[in-house]
Design a protein around this motif. Structure first.
Motif, mmCIF file in Angstrom:
data_model
loop_
_atom_site.group_PDB
_atom_site.id
_atom_site.type_symbol
_atom_site.label_atom_id
_atom_site.label_comp_id
_atom_site.label_asym_id
_atom_site.label_seq_id
_atom_site.Cartn_x
_atom_site.Cartn_y
_atom_site.Cartn_z
ATOM 1 N N MET A 42 -16.917 -12.424 23.384
ATOM 2 C CA MET A 42 -15.733 -12.514 22.921
ATOM 3 C C MET A 42 -15.674 -11.189 21.788
ATOM 4 N N LYS A 78 -10.468 -11.246 23.153
ATOM 5 C CA LYS A 78 -11.150 -9.955 24.452
ATOM 6 C C LYS A 78 -12.426 -10.168 24.836
ATOM 7 N N PRO A 79 -12.057 -9.555 25.968
ATOM 8 C CA PRO A 79 -13.909 -9.691 26.674
ATOM 9 C C PRO A 79 -14.776 -8.323 25.584
ATOM 10 N N SER A 80 -15.425 -8.982 25.274
ATOM 11 C CA SER A 80 -16.230 -7.765 24.335
ATOM 12 C C SER A 80 -17.522 -6.915 24.970
ATOM 13 N N THR A 93 -6.173 -12.883 18.100
ATOM 14 C CA THR A 93 -6.247 -12.274 20.010
ATOM 15 C C THR A 93 -8.079 -12.790 19.819
#
Length: 299
Positions: A232, A281-283, A279
């Motif tokens: 993430m 978010k998927p990495s 935030t």
């Protein structure tokens, strides 16, 4: 799909300052019609040597290279190929229009509308306004655009690009990416190198990672995404970096990559120092994978 480019166990050694250097070590790869292959690696990894092999600039190698099934050592193998180097050496006394017309002539392409055809490609790369100026009068970015227009004007089946977006401003980079994407949709194949990994992620169907002459891995974006599914990308505000792996974006704003298992402890630490989570978010980072591969190779 038909194979456009094939390397079979290609190795190359040269002498430098009295010692032998292994520039390529058993490199095997292939490229199909309508595919974009991004070739990534640090300086001196073997990227330029690979291109020189397929262009027959280097021909004392072991192994085999084919372009559309023809041995790359044969001159006719490169008829369907166009190449744009990182720093194009165009004749400075000529104009962009003359450069493109000369390219058509060298490829044996005869068109009644040659002038209009060349102007079309200069317009596509936003240098038509400089069509009749001397190359020596143009900026580096505009010379790069002329070189790319020159390559596209001969309608190659295989486009070989060494750092194609080098020297271009953000608008120029987007224009070139759009043109290359259209070329790919029409069945053209692209083999390109780049130090800008974000550009590779945007364009390439597969990535090849090379280091010290050895092709370490070849992966697709889907494989890359599957590999990074647990990672993430976390962006946060705090007075301090918190982790040495964090990257500072601006004053009191940081970004770092964490596994899902690491998140709860990190968020607790962030709360303890009065920080704020922005935030998560998927990495799916090609850059992270690239450095992980290099680290594993060094071990």
């Amino acid at each position: 799909m038909n194979a456009v480019l094939e390397f079979f166990c290609v190795s190359h050694t040269f002498r430098s300052r009295g010692r032998e250097v292994q520039a390529l070590r058993d490199v095997s790869l292939s490229l199909s019609e309508g595919e974009v292959f991004g070739f990534v690696g640090p300086n001196g990894a073997g990227k330029s040597t690979t291109i020189k092999v397929m262009l027959d600039i280097i021909n004392d190698y072991q192994g085999q290279v084919r372009i559309y099934g023809v041995d790359a050592r044969r001159a006719d193998a490169r008829q369907p190929l166009a190449f744009v180097p990182e720093s194009p050496a165009l004749y400075e006394q000529f104009t962009p229009l003359e450069i493109l017309r000369m390219g058509l002539s060298m490829y044996g392409i005869k068109r009644k509308d040659a002038g209009a055809w060349c102007m079309h490609w200069l317009e596509r790369f936003s240098v038509a306004q400089n069509a009749k100026r001397r190359i020596r009068e143009l900026s580096k970015g505009n010379v790069q655009r002329v070189a790319l227009a020159h390559a596209m004007a001969v309608q190659p089946k295989l486009l070989v690009l060494d750092e194609p977006l080098s020297g271009l401003d953000p608008v120029g980079r987007k224009d070139v990416v759009d043109i290359l994407t259209e070329y790919k949709k029409q069945g053209g194949a692209i083999f390109f190198t780049s130090h800008v990994l974000h550009d590779v992620e945007r364009i390439a169907d597969r990535f090849g990672f090379i280091n010290k002459g050895e092709l370490l891995t070849v992966r697709s974006p889907r494989e890359l995404a599957a590999e990074r599914v647990d990672q993430m990308l976390v962006r946060f505000n705090a007075e301090q970096q918190l982790l040495s792996s964090c990257k500072q974006l601006r004053d009191m704003e940081f970004e770092c990559e964490l596994s899902q298992a690491e998140l709860p402890a990190f968020i607790a630490q962030l709360n303890n120092v009065g920080g704020h989570l922005l935030t998560i978010k998927p990495s799916v980072s090609l850059e992270t994978v690239f450095f992980n591969i290099l680290e594993q190779a060094s071990r």
